[in-house]
Write a protein that holds these residues in place. Structure first.
Motif, short mmCIF file in Angstrom:
data_model
loop_
_atom_site.label_atom_id
_atom_site.label_comp_id
_atom_site.label_asym_id
_atom_site.label_seq_id
_atom_site.Cartn_x
_atom_site.Cartn_y
_atom_site.Cartn_z
N CYS A 181 0.85 -1.19 0.00
CA CYS A 181 0.00 0.00 0.00
C CYS A 181 0.88 1.24 0.00
O CYS A 181 2.03 1.22 0.47
CB CYS A 181 -0.98 0.01 1.17
SG CYS A 181 -0.30 0.39 2.77
N SER A 243 -4.25 10.39 0.38
CA SER A 243 -4.70 9.31 -0.49
C SER A 243 -3.99 8.02 -0.11
O SER A 243 -2.82 8.03 0.28
CB SER A 243 -4.43 9.64 -1.96
OG SER A 243 -3.05 9.80 -2.21
N ARG A 245 -3.57 3.93 -1.51
CA ARG A 245 -3.79 2.97 -2.58
C ARG A 245 -3.23 1.61 -2.16
O ARG A 245 -2.08 1.53 -1.72
CB ARG A 245 -3.12 3.42 -3.87
CG ARG A 245 -3.23 2.39 -5.00
CD ARG A 245 -2.52 2.84 -6.25
NE ARG A 245 -3.20 3.96 -6.86
CZ ARG A 245 -4.24 3.86 -7.68
NH1 ARG A 245 -4.72 2.65 -7.99
NH2 ARG A 245 -4.80 4.92 -8.19
N GLN A 251 -8.33 2.46 -4.08
CA GLN A 251 -7.79 3.62 -3.38
C GLN A 251 -8.90 4.36 -2.65
O GLN A 251 -10.10 4.12 -2.89
CB GLN A 251 -7.10 4.56 -4.36
CG GLN A 251 -8.03 5.18 -5.39
CD GLN A 251 -7.28 6.09 -6.35
OE1 GLN A 251 -6.17 6.53 -6.09
NE2 GLN A 251 -7.92 6.40 -7.47
#
Length: 256
Positions: A181, A243, A245, A251
């Motif tokens: 991630c 953010s 992902r 995401q």
């Protein structure tokens, strides 16, 4: 000091936006059951769930050998990604990158009592990337005693959920030990691989389901649990865009 004093301190903190002093209450919550009593009292006093069971939760632990802890999440602070949190009354802003799991069928206490990780995983129909924003209603923040943090919904502030994708258990399950991630907070980027504290987000499911149904509640299909951080708790500031992902999953994003 009593549990009632802890309830009152947290209610004042939530209603005024001013944190309460944990030091004078350090011995007022002697057991996890007392902390969960405080959680239930806050939910009742603030009318978070009316007469329905909570449908969004957080659950997790520091390792597979640790005691899992759980907290129901107030629905007003659960948002779809991309989310705008600029008007939300945070005091602290710490970011946890997580995977949320969604039940595909109802679960009652009788079923929950029978579950291990494999059978609990079979009840999940979808997963998504989630961002938990962590805050504290205690002046001492994350240095407050552990049971007072548990009473304070395990320091929960808000949850952002990405797009749901199918979840597969058993032989088709993801290799979580190689899962990566990426977390971006403002201009800062960190990457994490196989870093879930329990090795597999589904580890939390049996204990969470037993806890959530312990008083006779039936969790409906569609109930969601976010399952613990992959990145620790990373500091963020007002104005940051965050953010997260997860490769091959999706995401989530939130504007602070």
């Amino acid at each position: 000091m009593s549990v009632d004093a802890v309830i009152e301190a947290l209610l004042i903190a939530r209603r005024t936006g001013q944190p309460s002093d944990a030091e004078r209450l350090s011995s007022a919550v002697p057991t996890p059951d007392d902390a969960y009593l405080v959680q239930d009292a806050l939910a009742n006093e603030l009318d978070w769930f009316a007469d329905a069971p909570p449908t969004h939760w957080k659950s997790g632990g520091a390792s597979r050998s640790a005691v899992m802890t759980h907290a129901p999440l107030p629905p007003a602070g659960v948002w779809a990604s991309p989310a705008d949190a600029r008007t939300w009354p945070f005091r602290l802003r710490f970011i946890e990158a997580e995977i949320a799991l969604r039940l595909g069928q109802p679960v009652d206490a009788a079923l929950a009592a029978t579950l291990d990780m494999a059978s609990a995983s079979a009840l999940v129909d979808a997963m998504c990337v989630s961002i938990e924003i962590v805050d504290s209603r205690w002046q001492q923040g994350f240095k407050a005693p552990a049971l007072l943090r548990l009473a304070d919904l395990q320091s929960h502030a808000a949850l952002v959920l990405g797009e749901w994708v199918p979840y597969r258990a058993g032989q088709e399950a993801r290799d979580w030990l190689t899962q990566t991630c990426r977390v971006q907070i403002g201009d800062s980027v960190t990457e994490h691989r196989g870093s879930h504290t329990c090795g597999d987000p589904a580890w939390v499911l049996p204990e969470w389901l037993r806890h959530a149904t312990r008083d006779g509640a039936v969790l409906p299909a569609g109930s969601v649990v976010t399952t613990g951080t992959w990145c620790g708790a990373l500091p963020a500031q007002a104005g940051d865009t965050v953010s997260v992902r997860f490769d091959g999953i999706g995401q989530a994003q939130v504007q602070l």
